[in-house]
Design a protein around this motif. Sequence first.
Motif, PDB file in Angstrom:
ATOM      1  N   LYS A 809       1.031  -1.206   0.003  1.00 47.45           N
ATOM      2  CA  LYS A 809      -0.061   0.102   0.075  1.00 47.45           C
ATOM      3  C   LYS A 809       0.809   1.119   0.037  1.00 47.45           C
ATOM      4  CE  LYS A 809      -3.915  -2.148   2.242  1.00 47.45           C
ATOM      5  NZ  LYS A 809      -4.721  -2.022   3.506  1.00 47.45           N
ATOM      6  N   GLY A 810       0.338   2.211  -0.702  1.00 49.81           N
ATOM      7  CA  GLY A 810       1.377   3.519  -0.731  1.00 49.81           C
ATOM      8  C   GLY A 810       0.747   4.369  -2.071  1.00 49.81           C
ATOM      9  N   SER A 831       0.901   3.884 -11.292  1.00 47.61           N
ATOM     10  CA  SER A 831      -0.472   4.279 -10.822  1.00 47.61           C
ATOM     11  C   SER A 831      -1.128   5.312 -11.462  1.00 47.61           C
ATOM     12  CB  SER A 831      -0.162   4.533  -9.281  1.00 47.61           C
ATOM     13  OG  SER A 831      -1.224   5.070  -8.741  1.00 47.61           O
ATOM     14  N   ASP A 832      -2.349   5.516 -11.545  1.00 48.73           N
ATOM     15  CA  ASP A 832      -3.052   6.905 -11.792  1.00 48.73           C
ATOM     16  C   ASP A 832      -2.374   8.154 -11.158  1.00 48.73           C
ATOM     17  OD1 ASP A 832      -4.554   5.119 -13.287  1.00 48.73           O
ATOM     18  OD2 ASP A 832      -6.447   5.937 -13.007  1.00 48.73           O
ATOM     19  N   ASP A 833      -1.867   7.827  -9.970  1.00 49.45           N
ATOM     20  CA  ASP A 833      -1.321   9.028  -9.018  1.00 49.45           C
ATOM     21  C   ASP A 833      -0.094   9.659  -9.536  1.00 49.45           C
ATOM     22  OD1 ASP A 833       0.725   7.310  -8.458  1.00 49.45           O
ATOM     23  OD2 ASP A 833       0.217   6.822  -6.491  1.00 49.45           O
ATOM     24  N   ARG A 834       0.229   9.102 -10.841  1.00 48.62           N
ATOM     25  CA  ARG A 834       1.315   9.750 -11.970  1.00 48.62           C
ATOM     26  C   ARG A 834       2.566   9.529 -11.209  1.00 48.62           C
ATOM     27  NH1 ARG A 834      -0.870  16.091 -11.674  1.00 48.62           N
ATOM     28  NH2 ARG A 834      -3.064  15.753 -12.170  1.00 48.62           N
ATOM     29  N   THR A 835       2.851   8.419 -10.409  1.00 45.91           N
ATOM     30  CA  THR A 835       4.046   7.706 -10.030  1.00 45.91           C
ATOM     31  C   THR A 835       4.236   6.399 -10.443  1.00 45.91           C
ATOM     32  OG1 THR A 835       3.233   7.070  -7.727  1.00 45.91           O
ATOM     33  CG2 THR A 835       4.128   9.432  -8.027  1.00 45.91           C
ATOM     34  N   ALA A 836       5.329   5.788 -10.251  1.00 47.92           N
ATOM     35  CA  ALA A 836       5.814   4.360 -10.221  1.00 47.92           C
ATOM     36  C   ALA A 836       6.597   4.088  -8.883  1.00 47.92           C
ATOM     37  CB  ALA A 836       6.510   4.106 -11.660  1.00 47.92           C
ATOM     38  N   LYS A 837       6.508   3.292  -8.416  1.00 49.56           N
ATOM     39  CA  LYS A 837       7.147   2.977  -6.849  1.00 49.56           C
ATOM     40  C   LYS A 837       8.145   1.494  -7.215  1.00 49.56           C
ATOM     41  CE  LYS A 837       3.870   5.164  -4.093  1.00 49.56           C
ATOM     42  NZ  LYS A 837       4.604   6.273  -3.563  1.00 49.56           N
ATOM     43  N   GLY A 851      12.496   3.495  -3.806  1.00 51.12           N
ATOM     44  CA  GLY A 851      12.372   4.731  -4.442  1.00 51.12           C
ATOM     45  C   GLY A 851      11.130   4.733  -5.338  1.00 51.12           C
ATOM     46  N   GLU A 852      10.762   6.300  -5.328  1.00 51.52           N
ATOM     47  CA  GLU A 852       9.495   6.607  -6.352  1.00 51.52           C
ATOM     48  C   GLU A 852      10.336   7.328  -7.649  1.00 51.52           C
ATOM     49  OE1 GLU A 852       5.847   8.283  -4.538  1.00 51.52           O
ATOM     50  OE2 GLU A 852       6.741  10.174  -5.227  1.00 51.52           O
ATOM     51  N   LEU A 853       9.611   6.723  -8.772  1.00 53.19           N
ATOM     52  CA  LEU A 853       9.958   7.541 -10.299  1.00 53.19           C
ATOM     53  C   LEU A 853       8.582   8.466 -10.292  1.00 53.19           C
ATOM     54  CD1 LEU A 853      11.366   4.683  -9.722  1.00 53.19           C
ATOM     55  CD2 LEU A 853      10.922   4.386 -12.103  1.00 53.19           C
ATOM     56  N   ALA A 854       8.928   9.715 -10.081  1.00 58.80           N
ATOM     57  CA  ALA A 854       7.735  10.522 -10.442  1.00 58.80           C
ATOM     58  C   ALA A 854       7.977  11.705 -11.278  1.00 58.80           C
ATOM     59  CB  ALA A 854       7.258  10.992  -8.822  1.00 58.80           C
ATOM     60  N   ASP A 888      20.535   1.515  -8.063  1.00 60.33           N
ATOM     61  CA  ASP A 888      20.232   1.849  -6.565  1.00 60.33           C
ATOM     62  C   ASP A 888      18.812   1.897  -6.393  1.00 60.33           C
ATOM     63  OD1 ASP A 888      19.914   2.924  -4.079  1.00 60.33           O
ATOM     64  OD2 ASP A 888      21.581   4.286  -4.112  1.00 60.33           O
ATOM     65  N   ARG A 889      18.173   0.997  -6.022  1.00 60.29           N
ATOM     66  CA  ARG A 889      16.659   0.937  -5.842  1.00 60.29           C
ATOM     67  C   ARG A 889      16.327   1.944  -5.073  1.00 60.29           C
ATOM     68  NH1 ARG A 889      17.366  -2.711  -9.557  1.00 60.29           N
ATOM     69  NH2 ARG A 889      16.595  -4.828  -9.774  1.00 60.29           N
ATOM     70  N   ALA A 890      16.754   2.562  -3.880  1.00 58.33           N
ATOM     71  CA  ALA A 890      16.252   3.497  -2.993  1.00 58.33           C
ATOM     72  C   ALA A 890      16.448   4.860  -3.697  1.00 58.33           C
ATOM     73  CB  ALA A 890      17.015   3.539  -1.776  1.00 58.33           C
ATOM     74  N   ARG A 891      17.238   4.920  -4.834  1.00 61.51           N
ATOM     75  CA  ARG A 891      17.363   6.150  -5.261  1.00 61.51           C
ATOM     76  C   ARG A 891      17.533   6.366  -6.788  1.00 61.51           C
ATOM     77  NH1 ARG A 891      19.875   6.897  -0.348  1.00 61.51           N
ATOM     78  NH2 ARG A 891      21.978   5.590  -1.071  1.00 61.51           N
ATOM     79  N   PRO A 892      16.607   6.038  -7.493  1.00 58.18           N
ATOM     80  CA  PRO A 892      16.481   5.695  -8.796  1.00 58.18           C
ATOM     81  C   PRO A 892      16.788   7.096  -9.560  1.00 58.18           C
ATOM     82  CG  PRO A 892      14.095   5.711  -8.076  1.00 58.18           C
ATOM     83  CD  PRO A 892      15.135   5.594  -6.688  1.00 58.18           C
TER      84      PRO A 892
END
Length: 975
Positions: A809-810, A831-837, A851-854, A888-892
């Motif tokens: 969840k996130g 997601s529809d929230d404009r991000t990839a996680k 990390g978040e790809l936003a 680095d998965r935490a800092r894409p």
Amino acid sequence: MARGESPLDPEYGPLFEFAARLRKLRDQAGRPTYRDLARQAHYSIATLSSAAAGRRLPSLAVTLAYVRACGGNEREWEVIWRRTADACAGTPETAAAENRNSADARPPYAGLAAFGESDAGVFFGREKLTAALVEHLKEKRLLVLFGASGSGKSSVLRAGVLPAFSGVSTLVLTPGPHPLEECAVRLAARAGAAADSVRADLAADPGAFHRMVRQILAGRRESDPATDELIVVVDQFEEVFTLCRDARERERFVASLIHAAQAPDSRTRVAVAVRSDFYTHCTRLPGLVDVLPRAHHPVGPMTAEELRAAIVRPAAHARLTVESALLTTLMADAHGRPGALPLLSHALLETWRRRRGNALTLAGYRAAGGFEGALTQTAEAFHHALSDSGRLAARRLFLRLVALGEGTEDTKRRVPRHELDDGPDTAPVLEQATRARLLTVDGDHVEIAHEALIRCWNRLGGWLDEDRNQHRLLRALTEATALWESLDHDDDILYRGARLAAVKDIPPQALTARERAFVDASESAAQEAHRRDRRSLRRLRRLVAALVVLLVCAVAAAGFAVQAQSTVTRQRNEAVVLRAADESVRLSPHDPSLAAQIALAAYRQAPRKRTRDALLSTLSVASADPRATGPEPAGHTPAVAPDGRTLAMADGSQVSLWDIGDPRRPRRLGIIDGDGTGMNSIEFTPGGRTLLGAGGDGTLRSWDVTDPRHPVLLSKRPTGHSDAIYSVAVRRDGRMAATSSYDDTVRLWDVTDPARPRPLGTLRGHSANVKPLAFSPDGATLASGSDDRSVRIWDVTRPRHAATVAVLKGHRHFVDALAYSPDGRTLLSGSDDRTAKLWDIGDLPHHRELGELARHADIVAGVAFAPDGRTAVTVGVDGAVNTWDVTDRARPAPLASLTNPGGSVKEVRYLRADGTILTVTAHRNVQVWYTDLARVLADACDRFPGTIGRAQWARHFPRLDYDPPCPRHARADPA
């Protein structure tokens, strides 16, 4: 045999307790018949039986006569009667308890809400007006209904006019801030098309609305020949002036409606409801002013007879009576008053809640607060019940739901739920206001139930009048915040100067977290600009001092001037190159060869990230080499064979197979006919010899594509899903498949023998549509994404006993795309929230968000990992194709941001390990992208055998020396 009395429960209130005690007294007297009691009490049988029925409190004389006939203690019963009478004095709580036995009954009055089609059976008083409007709409097809706020425009259209067109399809909408988008979403849902594509068509051509309606009706006539027309009701049309800020969109929306109603082969009837104080605004719309004389119809106040029908007939329909004194009072209060209907309906609703048995009384009406007081009393009771912090939250909430009038009355404002702050008091206040029927919640939107509340609730009026300028600033700030977020926090949108100073005066507690973030970012940007100005001033002062020294040294001064000129020239040339790079992307769909030459030249002149991205975007393959001829792959759903050489594309009920060994020159191999069923998802088995497909009919199909020129249907099996299938996925060993559906479930299949797929189990746990599916590389787990905003990981090692091992969840909106990393330890979701996680799932059930790809400005529609696992790609409805370094998965880190000039990108697949990517756009076009810059530079000139001419060079690279990137091939200058 006499009919037995209906049972009574004393817990239902004092009136029922009183009646139950009378019955008990009669039982103690040996249960004499009411005929025997009537002889002794000298009252009629009906009077005595109703005294113990619990519908109303009998008089003291009747009570004592009943008690005397049963041998009871009259003095004791006189005390009981007076205590019951006091308890039934008219308080809302007592009335509610008294009527609890019919609490589930549907009220015969709508209150502040408009009557809907389902309320046609209790909609009375507007029969004459309804008949006139129906006749008008049948004859002229276009109706513009003008009336004061509260005159009943919405109700007469929804509950009066629409039911009169029996069997005709209807479309009811409110324009909101983006009327064309609202229209496109509603039409696309009915036509099964993409909303973005429909909106683009509506914006480009007013006739698109008419054609779309005909398309929808043509599809429905096959199943229902009677469905040959569509009635479009546009309620609260004034929102195109109060909420829509784009004049062009407003005019296009109106033009679409008018064309649809007036086309020679029209299948559309359009009814528009608009407040009368916006008549002048309507005359400013060129398309509308021409048709108003023939299309408009006014709504006036109800006559006395119509008012009587609106009051009495709904009550009679519910087997209730209206006390004559109440009817007289209501008629006097409402007659001749414009905008009185919602107040009347609300007062009647509150009176119904305080009814005595089956009677609506004047006492109940007065206890509710009277005509205008009923609404005020309801609002004040809601406000009084809140805590101090809840009242502050209610004030902020209601102020956001009002659009301030500019020369007109204030109007209600429909607000998306995400605009409201997620404070601890917001949700409880919203729930209580909705329960009190002051607000309505429709999907993800909130609005005031009726504008009468703005006029009648003095507290709300006081809030609005305290500082209207501040409210206007707040509305502008809300719109600026939404624009800032939609443009990925672009600094150019931030407030500066006077606007920033003005919003800083707004109390912080009046702002949502989103708005506070916008103001904070604006302040930070302003402070940074101030620091830059101070640095510039210091530099200027030093420059002046240096110039004084340089005046002593003329030669040094001349050298400085030459250097400054060189810097200016270099900066100007770089700006020209960057502008040309951007232009090459926009030009690529129309003249790919010239666009490629411009992009190459721009990169060689200034090898920057921006010119590199433009070059990669421009040289993407639009499914075929520019010199090639013949058909090109098209469709909405792709599947790529494991060897990357065969592409399957689902386009409606047809699936075509293509050889893409050379993506620049695709060759069609064969076509699969889906028997008229649209394929929502297709997938190759790992060996590439079998293709699975599933779609809207809930059937799983498999084809043998060993010879792609002659595919053979192996099986066609119902899945048992109760709704359309969204996605199909195949495990890497080819022995198991999974299907997801809009019925909120996932089903597992044994496809070891594709000709005989066998069900293995059903996975339940999601609370909304299940969309993307992905098997882990080792096949032990299955990931599923849903509209419930979560991702579930299922252990499918024992498929008949599969279970959830983790719920991720996130995301703040629907989950639309999933992909496992090659090592299976990381999951990527879009997601529809404009991000990839990115999610760490290497030690299930333990998991965590990485990390978040936003960088997307709209829905992330597709995600994929490269075969090496160090690179990922995300695509979106904003037309962006973004590649990321995820070592680095935490800092894409972003690698490249490519642009599809044609708009939305829906699907993405990696074709090769060298970074070759295949995408599918919203327009069903297939594109291939090369992200290896060295390869692009090596063969760009061979692929586009021409060179930019001098005239084109001067147009795109003014003042730069002519230096074509591919000088071996001449390109003639245009005439």
